[in-house]
Design a protein around this motif. Structure first.
Motif, PDB file in Angstrom:
ATOM      1  N   ASP A  90       5.024   7.023  -5.830  1.00  0.00           N
ATOM      2  CA  ASP A  90       4.634   7.494  -4.756  1.00  0.00           C
ATOM      3  C   ASP A  90       5.925   8.202  -4.004  1.00  0.00           C
ATOM      4  O   ASP A  90       6.753   7.584  -3.651  1.00  0.00           O
ATOM      5  N   LEU A 145       0.832  -1.186   0.091  1.00  0.00           N
ATOM      6  CA  LEU A 145      -0.011  -0.116  -0.071  1.00  0.00           C
ATOM      7  C   LEU A 145       0.847   1.202  -0.132  1.00  0.00           C
ATOM      8  O   LEU A 145       0.350   2.346  -0.442  1.00  0.00           O
ATOM      9  N   GLU A 180     -10.350   8.672  -6.330  1.00  0.00           N
ATOM     10  CA  GLU A 180      -9.278   8.684  -5.275  1.00  0.00           C
ATOM     11  C   GLU A 180      -9.474   7.982  -4.275  1.00  0.00           C
ATOM     12  O   GLU A 180     -10.536   8.185  -3.483  1.00  0.00           O
ATOM     13  N   ARG A 181      -8.763   6.843  -3.813  1.00  0.00           N
ATOM     14  CA  ARG A 181      -8.891   6.047  -2.680  1.00  0.00           C
ATOM     15  C   ARG A 181      -7.778   6.565  -1.486  1.00  0.00           C
ATOM     16  O   ARG A 181      -7.087   7.244  -1.817  1.00  0.00           O
ATOM     17  N   HIS A 182      -8.252   6.359  -0.327  1.00  0.00           N
ATOM     18  CA  HIS A 182      -7.784   6.538   0.612  1.00  0.00           C
ATOM     19  C   HIS A 182      -7.219   5.407   1.624  1.00  0.00           C
ATOM     20  O   HIS A 182      -7.907   4.997   2.675  1.00  0.00           O
ATOM     21  N   PRO A 183      -6.338   4.687   1.167  1.00  0.00           N
ATOM     22  CA  PRO A 183      -5.646   3.415   1.965  1.00  0.00           C
ATOM     23  C   PRO A 183      -5.033   3.810   3.108  1.00  0.00           C
ATOM     24  O   PRO A 183      -4.346   5.111   3.141  1.00  0.00           O
ATOM     25  N   ARG A 216      -2.230   4.375   5.761  1.00  0.00           N
ATOM     26  CA  ARG A 216      -0.903   4.774   5.492  1.00  0.00           C
ATOM     27  C   ARG A 216       0.088   4.614   6.872  1.00  0.00           C
ATOM     28  O   ARG A 216      -0.549   4.998   7.941  1.00  0.00           O
ATOM     29  N   VAL A 272      -9.045  -0.534   1.499  1.00  0.00           N
ATOM     30  CA  VAL A 272      -8.914  -0.954   0.178  1.00  0.00           C
ATOM     31  C   VAL A 272      -9.900  -2.312   0.261  1.00  0.00           C
ATOM     32  O   VAL A 272     -10.084  -3.005   1.314  1.00  0.00           O
ATOM     33  N   THR A 313       1.391   1.405  -3.911  1.00  0.00           N
ATOM     34  CA  THR A 313       0.455   1.781  -4.910  1.00  0.00           C
ATOM     35  C   THR A 313      -0.992   1.552  -4.137  1.00  0.00           C
ATOM     36  O   THR A 313      -1.234   0.987  -3.060  1.00  0.00           O
ATOM     37  N   ASP A 314      -2.028   2.386  -4.609  1.00  0.00           N
ATOM     38  CA  ASP A 314      -3.412   2.364  -3.842  1.00  0.00           C
ATOM     39  C   ASP A 314      -4.333   1.206  -4.471  1.00  0.00           C
ATOM     40  O   ASP A 314      -5.158   0.617  -3.987  1.00  0.00           O
ATOM     41  N   ASN A 315      -4.036   0.794  -5.643  1.00  0.00           N
ATOM     42  CA  ASN A 315      -4.702  -0.139  -6.386  1.00  0.00           C
ATOM     43  C   ASN A 315      -4.398  -1.628  -5.823  1.00  0.00           C
ATOM     44  O   ASN A 315      -3.814  -2.360  -6.640  1.00  0.00           O
TER      45      ASN A 315
END
Length: 716
Positions: free
Chosen positions: A223, A128, A191-194, A196, A162, A131-133
């Motif tokens: 990133d 993560l 936009e995603r907010h995984p 952090r 996710v 990548t967010d995907n």
């Protein structure tokens, strides 16, 4: 090994880190995960036979790709190497990290083990950061259910930010749901907010100094926070790949170099030395993983792994671990020895029946005798012998070995032997490569890829030959049966043969430790590296997949290499045995020349020459001896052990000769297939020659000392 792109019709092949699409609408997806989580099972269930394997460019790490189609969308699934982290401590970790970061996957599926989710979460969090995907696939839900482990997927998904999906890949349950969530991730561009990872205040402060400069330079291509952390941490492997991808050295740009210096100074002012930075980073990742699982993973039974621990008390105990391991090894050898006799005889009868038909064909076409003898009695007979002797033991041993691997026992073997390898300044993972060497030393050399340290990997390659492969078993078993079993017959004979063979193998293992220690103190000096050894839960093996994997990936692969080398060897052997110089063949001249040296080692010139000509394949050593003793001009079989013993005793063999031959068989040069594999894996002729020379020198020395001692005692 596996199906090739030609056989499956796949045209997508790797071009550096990037996958070339056959159809521009196809989606590239990376499958990541720790070892032993069922990642390959997920891959196989999704792609079926529509897959192919190879190596990553410039690496000896396996690259598996496959195609699947779901709801009119085509996917190229890339099964990246199984790793515990993305910190690039090994070639596997480096390949996995680089593909996720630079290989252009549109999403990453991280496969986790439901029975130990917290440990697997470390890899999820590191992914993560890049990548967010991401889709988290929690596999082995059937195993978790048996152990009364509950997972709150809604809460876990909320914690991670996710999609999280539970599956049982063996039965295919939940895979459709995972593919639905994968499509959501790829097609939903919002936009995603995984989650952090929040590092300690000094680390966050250092990141804050450098990140704006990196973000400005990269312009959103990667990133910036993750790259910043790696720049501060001096990740040299990533810097090398970044240079290849960007075309310039990011860390050497004046403003970036200045920012790195300021960030590192800030860490030192706050009491964090650069050498300890990675330990701090890992601690933060582990604590974050614990926090994420705290309110989403529940154990309804506190002793959910009690059964595994009870078994481990026996299999990994300092009192019972080694004896049980030796007993299990003996059982596998007994099954291999006993079970291989009948199919080997049937195969031999069939192949030599074909030889008779070939002879009839050559007579029918009126071919010259020399052509018939060269092609049929030379090349074909050697090939037939190698296949008849090699195939049945490998077809039994490799599935048994793979079965232990599937059960989860092999990591216990590494655990039991780790302290001994550590004393030898080698890596505990060498135990696994040593076990693979029992089936084939070439397979054991390939297995050395799992060892991270280049120094320890070379030690494992050089010493793997001290473990006898199944090609040497026929020689060892025949000598043991003729000279040391005596009148025992039936079950007792096979049991005693197994017991003595196990003793010989233990001697080979002891030599592995001694030579590893010697190498560690001389040409390969160094301190043994530490490694994380996972003891996976015991699982019911998938018999069908075990058979396919062991037969296709190991047995046929090794047999194919041996056959390729045995064919020209058969021609050379025939020429040496049939071309006369004076009143003797070239083979007879060679054996006479080597006889004084052979006598010095407790053997004779025929035995030494048999080992030399057996370089392509150890299986043909005894037939060459018979051919030389009987001067038949072609490889000869023996009808019974008593007949063979009469031939050997008639040519001066004693029990001292038998022991010397066994010792030399255990400790002499690797076969040609193994040497070629060492060259390929080490990318060095120097280390290939070292791997050839060390066991040869040890074999000569041990045999000389034994024979000299027997002569001094008047026993030889």
């Amino acid at each position: 090994m596996g199906l090739t792109s030609h056989s499956t019709g796949i045209k997508a092949v790797d071009n550096g880190l990037h996958i070339v699409k056959e159809d521009e609408n196809e989606r590239i997806v990376a499958l990541a995960g720790n070892p032993n989580v069922g990642k390959s099972t997920v891959f196989n269930e999704l792609t079926g036979l529509n897959q192919h394997t190879g190596n990553w460019p410039g690496k000896t790490v396996t690259n598996a790709q496959g195609k699947c189609r779901y709801k009119d969308t085509g996917f190229i699934m890339v099964d990246i190497p199984g790793t515990y982290s993305l910190m690039a401590h090994s070639a596997e970790e480096e390949v996995a990290r680089d593909f996720i970061c630079f290989g252009g996957p549109e999403a990453v599926i991280v496969v986790c083990d439901a029975t130990c989710l917290e440990r697997n979460m470390n890899l999820v969090l590191q992914t993560l950061e890049i990548t967010d995907n991401v889709v988290v696939c929690v596999n082995l839900m059937d195993e978790a259910k048996k152990k009364k482990i509950r997972i709150d997927f809604d809460q876990l998904e909320q914690n991670l930010g996710v999609p999280v999906v539970g599956v049982s890949a063996r039965s295919g349950k939940g895979l459709d749901g995972m593919m639905d969530r994968l499509l959501e991730v790829i097609e939903n561009k919002e936009e995603r907010h995984p989650f952090r990872i929040k590092y300690t205040a000094p680390i966050e402060k250092a990141i804050g100094i450098l990140q704006p400069l990196v973000e400005e330079q990269l312009e959103g291509a990667l990133d910036s926070r993750w790259i910043t952390l790696k720049l501060i941490d001096r990740d040299e492997t990533l810097m090398h790949t970044l240079h290849e991808q960007l075309g310039y050295e990011l860390a050497e740009l004046p403003q970036i170099a200045e920012g790195i210096e300021q960030a590192r100074n800030s860490l030192e002012e706050d009491g964090i030395e650069l050498e300890k930075l990675q330990d701090n980073i890992v601690s933060c990742i582990v604590l974050s993983a614990e926090g994420i699982c705290l309110d989403s993973v529940f154990f309804d039974r506190c002793n959910y792994n009690a059964r595994d621990r009870k078994i481990d008390k026996i299999l990994t105990s300092k009192w019972t671990g080694i004896p049980v391991m030796l007993l299990m090894l003996a059982v596998i050898f007994w099954i291999t020895i006993t079970g291989a006799n009948y199919p080997s005889q049937l195969l031999s009868d069939g192949l030599f029946w074909v030889e008779d038909r070939l002879s009839e064909f050559f007579m029918w076409i009126g071919a010259p005798v020399w052509l018939h003898d060269m092609l049929v009695l030379g090349i074909y007979r050697v090939l037939a012998w190698v296949v008849a002797v090699m195939l049945p033991p490998m077809a039994i041993f490799f599935p048994l070995f793979t079965l232990l691997e599937d059960l989860g026992y092999l990591p216990r073997v590494a655990f039991n032997l780790d302290k001994y390898f550590k004393k030898a300044c080698a890596c505990g993972k060498q135990a696994l490569t040593m076990c693979m060497g029992f089936g084939c030393n070439a397979a054991g050399i390939v297995g050395c890829r799992i060892i991270d340290s280049p120094r320890e990997r070379l030690i494992a390659m050089i010493t793997n030959n001290f473990v006898p492969c199944n090609g040497r078993f026929p020689t060892l078993i025949a000598i043991i049966s003729m000279f040391f079993i005596g009148a025992a017959a039936g079950v007792f004979q096979s049991a005693l043969s197994t017991l003595l063979l196990t003793g010989v193998i233990v001697l080979g293992v002891v030599m592995t430790f001694l030579v590893s220690k010697l190498l560690s103190k001389t040409i390969l000096k160094g301190i043994p590296s530490s490694f994380t050894l996972e003891l996976p839960p015991y699982r019911r093996p998938q018999i069908g997949k075990v058979l396919v994997r062991s037969i296709v990936d190991r047995t046929l692969f090794v047999l194919g290499r041996a056959v390729m080398i045995a064919a020209p060897a058969g021609l050379i052997i025939w020429i040496l045995a049939n071309i006369q110089v004076g009143d003797m063949s070239i083979l007879a001249h060679c054996t006479s020349f080597l006889d004084p040296f052979g006598k010095l080692l407790g053997m004779d010139g025929v035995i030494i020459m048999a080992f030399i000509l057996g370089f392509p394949a150890n299986e043909i050593v005894i037939p060459i001896m018979i051919m030389a003793y009987m001067a038949t001009g072609s490889l000869s079989d023996y009808q019974s052990l008593s007949q063979l013993k009469d031939i050997l005793v008639g040519n001066g063999w004693t029990w001292v000769t038998a022991v010397s031959t066994m010792l030399f068989s255990l400790m002499h040069w690797p076969c040609s297939t193994t040497c070629l594999t060492i060259r390929k894996e080490s990318q060095s002729w120097k280390w290939t020659l070292v791997s050839f020379a060390i066991p040869t020198v040890m074999g000569i020395l041990i045999c000389f000392l034994f024979a000299s001692a027997m002569r001094l005692l008047g026993l030889a």
